[in-house]
Design a protein around this motif. Structure first.
Motif, PDB file in Angstrom:
ATOM      1  N   ALA A  13      -5.269  25.414 -32.229  1.00 56.69           N
ATOM      2  CA  ALA A  13      -5.444  26.806 -31.800  1.00 56.69           C
ATOM      3  C   ALA A  13      -6.459  26.871 -30.671  1.00 56.69           C
ATOM      4  N   PRO A  15      -9.553  28.169 -28.877  1.00 54.90           N
ATOM      5  CA  PRO A  15     -10.749  28.891 -29.321  1.00 54.90           C
ATOM      6  C   PRO A  15     -11.198  29.936 -28.304  1.00 54.90           C
ATOM      7  N   ILE A  20     -13.732  25.690 -33.633  1.00 58.04           N
ATOM      8  CA  ILE A  20     -14.003  25.774 -35.067  1.00 58.04           C
ATOM      9  C   ILE A  20     -13.325  24.593 -35.751  1.00 58.04           C
ATOM     10  N   GLY A  22     -11.375  22.392 -38.212  1.00 60.50           N
ATOM     11  CA  GLY A  22     -10.377  22.779 -39.193  1.00 60.50           C
ATOM     12  C   GLY A  22      -9.500  23.924 -38.754  1.00 60.50           C
ATOM     13  N   GLU A  23      -9.810  24.510 -37.605  1.00 61.75           N
ATOM     14  CA  GLU A  23      -9.007  25.608 -37.065  1.00 61.75           C
ATOM     15  C   GLU A  23      -8.569  25.300 -35.632  1.00 61.75           C
ATOM     16  N   THR A  24      -9.538  24.947 -34.788  1.00 60.85           N
ATOM     17  CA  THR A  24      -9.208  24.558 -33.411  1.00 60.85           C
ATOM     18  C   THR A  24      -8.570  23.171 -33.386  1.00 60.85           C
ATOM     19  N   VAL A  26      -7.340  20.164 -36.049  1.00 56.38           N
ATOM     20  CA  VAL A  26      -7.060  19.900 -37.461  1.00 56.38           C
ATOM     21  C   VAL A  26      -6.567  18.475 -37.632  1.00 56.38           C
TER      22      VAL A  26
END
Length: 345
Positions: A13, A15, A20, A22-24, A26
């Motif tokens: 993803a 940012p 982040i 675990g979000e940006t 993985v």
């Protein structure tokens, strides 16, 4: 051999500020690979050993339509950075199994490289056995090249001058400190912790300070004015350096990490460039390699190998930690060159 997991660190993803974990980025272990039978198609199979985590990666975590000096990473694909690995299988006569390979690697445990060279600059590593493999993605690689080549091309250093080096405990800044001291300059250096200050003192900085607890203008007022500024941070520190620069000072613009995740801060008084006849040189190391690689290999690598030049590394094990390590680098939490070890030899 049955297929085995081929772990990957994926760009998941885009940012808006700091990435982040675990979000940006993985970690994904769903891909598999059959090491004995995966098609090489004329290339060679690499087992990834170590990957470099550098501040410039933040600029690649962007929408593809936003232009920059470096291509954007592809959402859903592994992130890419400098890496070192070992050849497991090869279709190329000049790439022998067991050879160490250096280049731009996808963040995964194994991958097939189509050839040497190319945009990924994949090449066989001619390793000095006294140096760990990790140094070739650090002080013996791109960060060390950046320090040496930028300094040799743009500093115009003269013995007795004063240089101010930011992020002086990092792989680039620490090499600049040592090269500048070798050239006979007085070195002022800053970093963000007392531990880093001690390291800068240990490698020869005449004045080392923690910018989080000491006002940079107070130091430059007392220890300057400066003739050369090595800029890794931008922001208010760049303004302070301009305020405390001698006429005809040279500014080497290597990076501006304070703005990578939150936006670059405009100069407060750009007319100082005119009033003091300052010279600014922004540079990319890729544009300097043709001219300075021979000197780097002759002057820097042997001094790293024999211990003349000192360095530190911040080693983290596991592809699942890539997101955390990148965030730490962008916030200055690392205590040396950030390296993710993927596997042992």
């Amino acid at each position: 051999m049955a297929p085995i997991p081929n772990g990957r660190a994926l760009f998941a993803a885009i940012p808006k500020g700091f990435p982040i974990p675990g979000e940006t980025i993985v970690y994904d272990a769903t891909e598999t690979i059959d090491l004995e039978n995966v098609p090489l198609n004329g290339g060679f199979l690499i087992k990834v050993l170590a990957l470099s985590i550098d501040p410039y990666l933040r600029g690649m975590l962007r929408p593809p339509e936003v232009s920059s000096y470096i291509p954007a990473l592809t959402v859903g694909a592994p992130i890419v950075s400098a890496g070192v690995g070992v050849v497991l299988r090869s279709d190329l006569a000049d790439v022998v199994v067991g050879s160490y390979i250096l280049g731009s690697f996808p963040h995964k445990e194994y991958f097939v490289a189509p050839s040497l060279g190319g945009t990924a600059r994949i090449r066989i590593l001619e390793r000095d056995p006294r140096l760990p493999l990790s140094t070739y993605i650090g002080v013996a690689g791109m960060p060390g090249e950046t320090a040496y080549m930028g300094w040799r091309e743009f500093s115009k250093a003269k013995k007795g001058e004063v240089v101010f080096v930011t992020t002086g405990a990092g792989p680039v800044g620490s090499m600049v400190i040592q090269i500048a001291k070798q050239d006979g300059l007085k070195v002022i250096a800053s970093a963000g912790s007392d531990e880093k200050v001690q390291f800068m003192e240990d490698i020869g900085a005449d004045v080392a300070f923690n910018y989080k607890t000491t006002e940079v203008r107070d130091v430059l007022s007392q220890e300057g004015p400066i003739d050369i500024y090595w800029d890794n941070v931008g922001g208010d520190t760049l303004d302070a350096a301009m305020e405390h620069a001698n006429a005809f000072a040279r500014f080497l613009e290597c990076g501006q990490i304070t703005g990578y995740s939150t936006g670059v801060q405009p100069m407060k008084n750009p007319m100082l460039m005119v009033n003091k006849s300052l010279t600014f040189n922004g540079f990319m190391v890729r544009n300097l390699r043709a001219k300075h690689t021979e000197g780097f290999l002759a002057e820097v690598v042997p001094k790293l190998a024999d211990g003349t030049y000192k360095y530190t590394e911040d080693i983290t094990r596991g592809l699942d930690k890539v997101g955390e390590v990148l965030l730490g680098v962008l916030k200055g939490a690392n205590t040396g060159k950030a390296v993710v070890v993927v596997a042992d030899e």
